[in-house]
Every structure is written in C-alpha cells, then in structure tokens.
Design an enzyme around this catalytic site. Structure first.
Site, PDB file in Angstrom:
ATOM      1  N   GLU A 149      32.670   7.089  23.875  1.00 29.35           N
ATOM      2  CA  GLU A 149      32.411   7.793  25.132  1.00 29.35           C
ATOM      3  C   GLU A 149      33.586   7.577  26.085  1.00 29.35           C
ATOM      4  O   GLU A 149      33.972   6.434  26.352  1.00 29.35           O
ATOM      5  CB  GLU A 149      31.111   7.263  25.742  1.00 29.35           C
ATOM      6  N   GLU A 182      24.855   6.918  21.411  1.00 26.25           N
ATOM      7  CA  GLU A 182      25.332   5.737  20.674  1.00 26.25           C
ATOM      8  C   GLU A 182      24.828   5.705  19.238  1.00 26.25           C
ATOM      9  O   GLU A 182      25.541   5.288  18.321  1.00 26.25           O
ATOM     10  CB  GLU A 182      24.919   4.447  21.395  1.00 26.25           C
ATOM     11  N   PHE A 214      29.556  -0.617  26.520  1.00 25.01           N
ATOM     12  CA  PHE A 214      29.136  -1.995  26.815  1.00 25.01           C
ATOM     13  C   PHE A 214      28.356  -2.483  25.594  1.00 25.01           C
ATOM     14  O   PHE A 214      27.554  -1.723  25.042  1.00 25.01           O
ATOM     15  CB  PHE A 214      28.220  -2.054  28.051  1.00 25.01           C
ATOM     16  N   ASP A 246      25.863  -4.137  25.416  1.00 20.48           N
ATOM     17  CA  ASP A 246      24.420  -3.973  25.669  1.00 20.48           C
ATOM     18  C   ASP A 246      23.889  -2.690  25.024  1.00 20.48           C
ATOM     19  O   ASP A 246      22.722  -2.607  24.649  1.00 20.48           O
ATOM     20  CB  ASP A 246      24.158  -3.894  27.179  1.00 20.48           C
ATOM     21  N   PHE A 247      24.757  -1.684  24.922  1.00 11.40           N
ATOM     22  CA  PHE A 247      24.314  -0.388  24.391  1.00 11.40           C
ATOM     23  C   PHE A 247      24.303  -0.365  22.859  1.00 11.40           C
ATOM     24  O   PHE A 247      23.950   0.650  22.257  1.00 11.40           O
ATOM     25  CB  PHE A 247      25.167   0.754  24.937  1.00 11.40           C
ATOM     26  N   HIS A 287      24.347  -4.765  31.616  1.00 10.07           N
ATOM     27  CA  HIS A 287      25.764  -4.544  31.282  1.00 10.07           C
ATOM     28  C   HIS A 287      26.513  -5.873  31.130  1.00 10.07           C
ATOM     29  O   HIS A 287      27.727  -5.912  31.304  1.00 10.07           O
ATOM     30  CB  HIS A 287      26.462  -3.732  32.376  1.00 10.07           C
TER      31      HIS A 287
END
Lengths: 327, 319
Positions: free
Chosen positions: A29, A60, A83, A85-86, A129
């Site tokens: 992205e 994702e 990130f 986290d994703f 994040h």
C-alpha cells in the site's frame, strides 16, 4: 563503509536484488510515488516501474495471498504491510496458505516470498499501530522470522530473505528507520545468512540476549556498566527468531553463567520464553550462577500518552535494575 | 458449436470417474479404512469436469475442498488421489495432506484448499505471475457459494479487476454452505450479479449441463485473456451431506430427490443417445472403464506403504 539509515539499507537490499533478478516484484500500500508510509521505497517505482513496484488496494489478505500465489508460480514477491499490526488482516493467507503450502502438498512447490512489516512502539501511534507480534509468526512452522537491529544487518539479512525459498516475515523497527550505521559500499554484495546470531558486544560477566530496537538500548546500558567497572556484559542479537541460533545462546550462557533476556513484546507468551527454555534445557543449565531472567513489555496494549508509552516497554532503568538483580 | 466426439467421451468418462471415485471412497469410510474426512461433489460433477476439460495443461487451477471433479477434470492421476485419500506415501501429498489438500503442480493444479475462499488470493497471485510473464494461459479459481461471503472473495475480485489479471472465478453454487441455505446467507438469488461491483463480466449457468459449461468456459477463457477477470456461477446441488458427519436435518428428502432428477451424468447420457453420438453399449463400456480405473486405484492405494515418521520434517521448509 559509509553511514546510511536503516530505511536506506532496506531500500538498497530490495533495489539491488531487483536489478539482478526480474522475478522479484514488490507489492504494498502506497509504496509507489508516496514511497511507503515510512519512506522505505522512495525512488523504487521510478527505477523499476509500475509493473514491478505495485501500489495495491488496502487489501492485506489479498496482497499477501497474491504474493504466495505468484511465488507458487515462479515469482519472488516482496510484500510491504504498512504496520505489522495489520498482519492480523493477512494472517489466514500467511499462516494457513503460505506457511503450509509446501508441506501439505508433499513438497511439490515452494513459496519464496518476503513479508516486510514495521513493528514496535515509541511513535505515539497507540494500540493498533505499535505492537510487536513476532511470537505469533515464530510459532508457525513453515515461516522464517527476522528482526534486524542495525542498517548493516537489515541490508544483509533482507538479501538472504529475498533469496530464500520460503516465506520469510521480515519485521522492521519503526524507531530504527532513521538510525544511521556503517554499511559496505553498493558494489560490495554481502549478505548475512538467516539463523546466525551476532555478538554485538563481548563480555564475561553476564549475557543479555535480545533483538530489534532493544539491541541499541541494551548496548547503551552495557557500556554504562563497563564505564562504571560494575560488570563486563555480553550482548547477543539473535537477529533471526526462526531459525534460531541456539548454539550461540547456549555457548554464551556457559561462558558468563548469567543471562537476561530482553524484548519489547509483551512478556507473556513472548519469544523470550523460548530463549530461556533453550538455555535451561541445555547443558548450560549446569553453568548458571543465577536463574535466567526475562524482561519483556508489560502485558498491556501500547498506550498513547508518551510517558505511559515509554514505561510499558523495557527502559534503560528497568534493564539496569534487572542486571543488578542478576549480578 | 458442436463438440467433437472425443470431447464428449472425455466429459462423460471424467464425470463417471468422479462419481465412481467418490462412491468408492464413501464405501471405504464405511469399512473404516479412512481416517479423516471427505467432502463429496456427487451431483456437481459437471462443474469441475466441464470447466477443466476446456482448459489446456498450462492453464492453472486452484481447487476447493469439494474438488475431486476439478482434479479429475484437470487430468490428475486417480491412483495418487486415492493413495492420498488413504494417507499413503505414494499419495499426491505423501500422506500429509489428505483429500482436502490434493494438488498436482505438473498438470496445473495449485492445490485444493481446506479454508473456504482460501484459494482465491492465491489464484489471483498465480494470474499476476502469468500476466507479468506475458503468458497466454489463465488461472481458474474454484470456490463455493459460501466463499462468496468471505472477505477474500471481495479483496481478490477487486484486486484482479484493477490489475486486469487473467483469472476466471468459478463459483460452484450448490445452495448450501454446510447446513446454511444461501437464502439465509445472502440477500440475492443470482450470485453472478456481484461481478457488477467489480466492473467485470458475470454470468450464471446451469451447473448440471456439462456441454454448455465446457463451451462457455472456452469463451470465458478468451474473454479473460483479453479483458481480465470474469465471474462464472454454476448453479448446482450437493446430493450428499457436507461431510461424513452430516445428518442433513436442514433440507427435505423431496428437495434432494428433485435435484437428483437433474443428474448431470444422466442428462449427458440422454443427450449423447438422443443425438446419436454414442450407443448404449458404447456408453456402458465407458462406465465399465471408469469402474475398472477406480478399482485399480484402490488396489494401488491399499498396496502402497504408509508414510514414515522419520520423514516428518521433510518439506516444512524448502532448501
């Protein structure tokens, strides 16, 4: 050698490999003209074009799975997840598909892909994040897991990750992106094998085993102990969680007899437990002069307020206190 | 478009082979010779067989957990399929995958998937590699009606559409996701209208008409090569339960019987006889050939060695 940033080192590793191997494509992205959320891929779309540096929709799961599918069909994709986290959004394709593909199909294919994602707190980005989720992925057979702590390691390890024939999760550290360090000239094509720990500081009284952005912090504390003639501390950077260089950890534990394991991730279920087990299950156990100690992050989500945020991960003060307990 | 006689024979044989394979597999269950589970596509044979027979070897497919028809359609070796079903060393996955994970990269199958919609991003990526390498071939992504409600469906169709990838998304709509009727899981009757949201072509076909599926797949392949992805929905019906543990309390016997009248094999046989393409005797011989092949496959599988625990770490990682 010249000094470049951690982000630049990662950019160079990708760019140099892409120049040599046209099967490498790069998906993510805002990695194109934007240059990536942390500027890591600046200049790459200009050099390699839109076919090889692909801005993707915010998807994702599909990006990660498409990388796996392209890898099964002859390419060597790199995916940037903005990130770490994703990764939660990509977990199905990473864990059930990419990691298991080769085994479940009896070795028919392989999935040579790299999933790059920045982790860690310290930027005021709060709960969603800032996580350090490396233990999740280290728990899945079929994945390799890398976390570099210096520009030199980042470049050398990423080159090996790109050349590896397995899915590699390459976890970068947001707070290290702007840190500079010595890296060989561009024409010097070095790489660092996965699965080899690095002794970042030699010492004889105690071993700190750590990785990622806790490496420079532990080194700072170790130097302070040396200056004060309080103790001579060895700092080992494991660099790759999977495969893990167990021998390096065991040998150092035997040498010093005292071990502190430090990581930013929440302590419960963190990778530190694996490191401690590696040592106490080995014959290093008989060389220990003190119980092996862990220092991880508090078992809380990463909070927003800067004072709170700084206090939930191992600080220099907490590391110092833990060392004094052991010495 | 009239199909050559050889194609008709191929379609009829592969559908029979699929049914024979699954009916035999079901018997092996009852005899206690199978350890895991299986998902049978009896009643849906025309979907995978019709689509895959219209492809070339170099075209790729990703399969579903209910995909014996897809594998047989793509010319997988039923000896190795049966051996995998019995968990043997000679199986496609060396006994490590079972029938939910059958794959044969050498004939263009990138594998069956145990996760609903799990193959959709993978098919999208395989097509990305085809486009990047300027290949003349396409990827066919099989999935079911249940998968059409997964996020992976949306992300994959959208990504394939914006990148104009050569992927044909084939939805085998058998009316139920396990026990849940599509009437309860989506507020539309025609799944193919979802194509509109991605700016791609969508069509819905009778999923029990193998001849039409074959012909439409040929056309769809050309469309996909030229314009990018397309959604093809094949409306059909699952005769058996979801898996071996299904008591089927969610549907009536009458409903099942009605669909059995639409049996794709019976329909194709009637078509072949009515049009004088084959005689009864010739078709009986094809049926015998399928039964013999499956019997040989069981023999091969039963005589194959069990995998060894010494090899358990093989293929966790590639060198």
């Amino acid at each position: 050698m010249r000094d470049i940033t951690y982000a630049q080192a990662i950019n160079e590793a990708m760019s140099e490999e892409m120049r040599k191997d046209d099967s490498i494509i790069f998906l993510g992205e805002d990695i194109g003209v934007y240059g990536g959320a942390f500027g890591v891929s600046r200049g790459m779309i200009e050099e390699f074009g839109e076919e090889r540096v692909r801005d993707t929709p915010i998807s994702e799961l599909a990006i990660t799975g498409a990388a796996a599918g392209a890898a099964m069909n002859g390419l060597r994709p790199i995916v940037e997840i903005m990130f770490s986290d994703f990764m939660t959004l990509a977990m199905e394709q990473l864990v059930n598909q990419a990691a298991k593909n080769r085994f479940q199909f009896g070795g028919q294919g392989s999935v040579p892909m790299v999933l790059r994602a920045p982790g860690g707190s310290g930027t005021g980005a709060a709960e969603q994040h800032s996580q350090s989720l490396e233990a999740w992925v280290a728990h899945v057979p079929g994945l390799k897991v890398v976390i570099p702590s210096t520009p030199y390691d980042a470049k050398g390890l990423l080159k090996s990750a790109i050349r590896d024939n397995n899915p590699v999760v390459f976890l970068e550290q947001k707070l290290l992106y702007r840190v500079k360090g010595p890296v060989p000239e561009i024409e010097d094509d070095y790489s660092i094998p996965l699965g080899v720990a690095d002794v970042k500081r030699e010492g004889k009284d105690l071993t700190i085993i750590t990785y990622g952005r806790m490496v420079p912090r532990c080194l700072t504390v170790a130097e302070r102990f040396a200056e004060a003639k309080e103790a001579d501390i060895e700092v080992i950077d494991i660099r790759t969680l999977v495969p893990l260089d167990k021998k390096a950890l065991i040998d150092s534990a035997k040498k010093t007899g005292r071990v502190l394991v430090v990581h930013e991730a929440c302590q419960t279920g963190g990778f530190g437990g694996e490191i401690v087990s590696t040592i106490v299950e080995s014959d290093a156990f008989f060389y220990l002069d003190a119980p092996v100690k862990r220092l991880g992050g508090l078992d809380v989500p990463i909070p927003y307020n800067p004072q709170l945020e700084a206090q939930v991960v191992p600080t220099e003060e907490k590391i110092t206190a833990a060392l004094r307990e052991l010495l | 478009m009239k199909l050559p006689k050889a194609v008709h024979k191929e379609l009829y044989y592969k559908m029979l082979l699929t049914r024979e394979f699954e009916q035999t597999a079901a018997k092996l269950f009852i005899q206690g010779k199978v350890h895991g589970t299986a998902h049978f596509c009896i009643g849906e044979e025309a979907t995978g067989v019709g689509v895959c027979s219209a492809l070339e070897k170099e075209d790729l497919i990703t399969q579903t957990h209910r995909g014996h028809n897809q594998g047989i359609g793509k010319n997988m070796d039923i000896n190795r399929m049966m051996a995998e079903f019995l968990g043997k060393e000679t199986g496609y996955c060396k006994g490590k995958g079972g029938c939910m994970h059958i794959a044969d990269f050498s004939v263009g199958s990138l594998g069956a998937n145990g996760v609903v919609a799990g193959g959709m991003p993978i098919a999208t990526g395989a097509a990305l590699a085809q486009k990047y390498r300027k290949s003349e071939h396409i990827t066919v992504c099989f999935f079911g009606d249940g998968a059409a409600n997964e996020g992976a469906f949306h992300e994959s169709l959208n990504l394939a559409s914006v990148w104009k990838l050569p992927v044909l998304f084939v939805c085998t709509n058998n009316q139920y996701g396990m026990s849940t009727s599509i009437k309860k899981s989506m507020n539309i009757e025609d799944i193919s209208i979802r194509a509109t949201s991605y700016g791609i072509k969508g069509i819905a076909l009778d999923g029990n008409d193998v001849v039409n599926i074959y012909q439409e797949t040929k056309k769809a392949k050309e469309h996909v090569k030229e314009h990018g992805p397309m959604l093809m929905v094949l409306n059909t019906y699952r005769w058996m339960g979801h898996s071996k543990s299904d008591a089927q309390l969610y549907r009536t016997k009458e409903e099942v019987e009605q669909w059995k009248e639409q049996c794709p094999i019976k329909r194709h046989r009637a078509y072949l006889l009515e049009n004088g393409i084959f005689t009864e005797k010739e078709l009986d011989a094809v049926q015998q050939e399928a039964a013999d092949a499956v019997r040989a496959a069981v023999e091969f599988a039963e005589n194959s060695p069990e995998p060894k625990i010494e090899n358990i770490f093989d293929d966790v990682y590639a060198d």
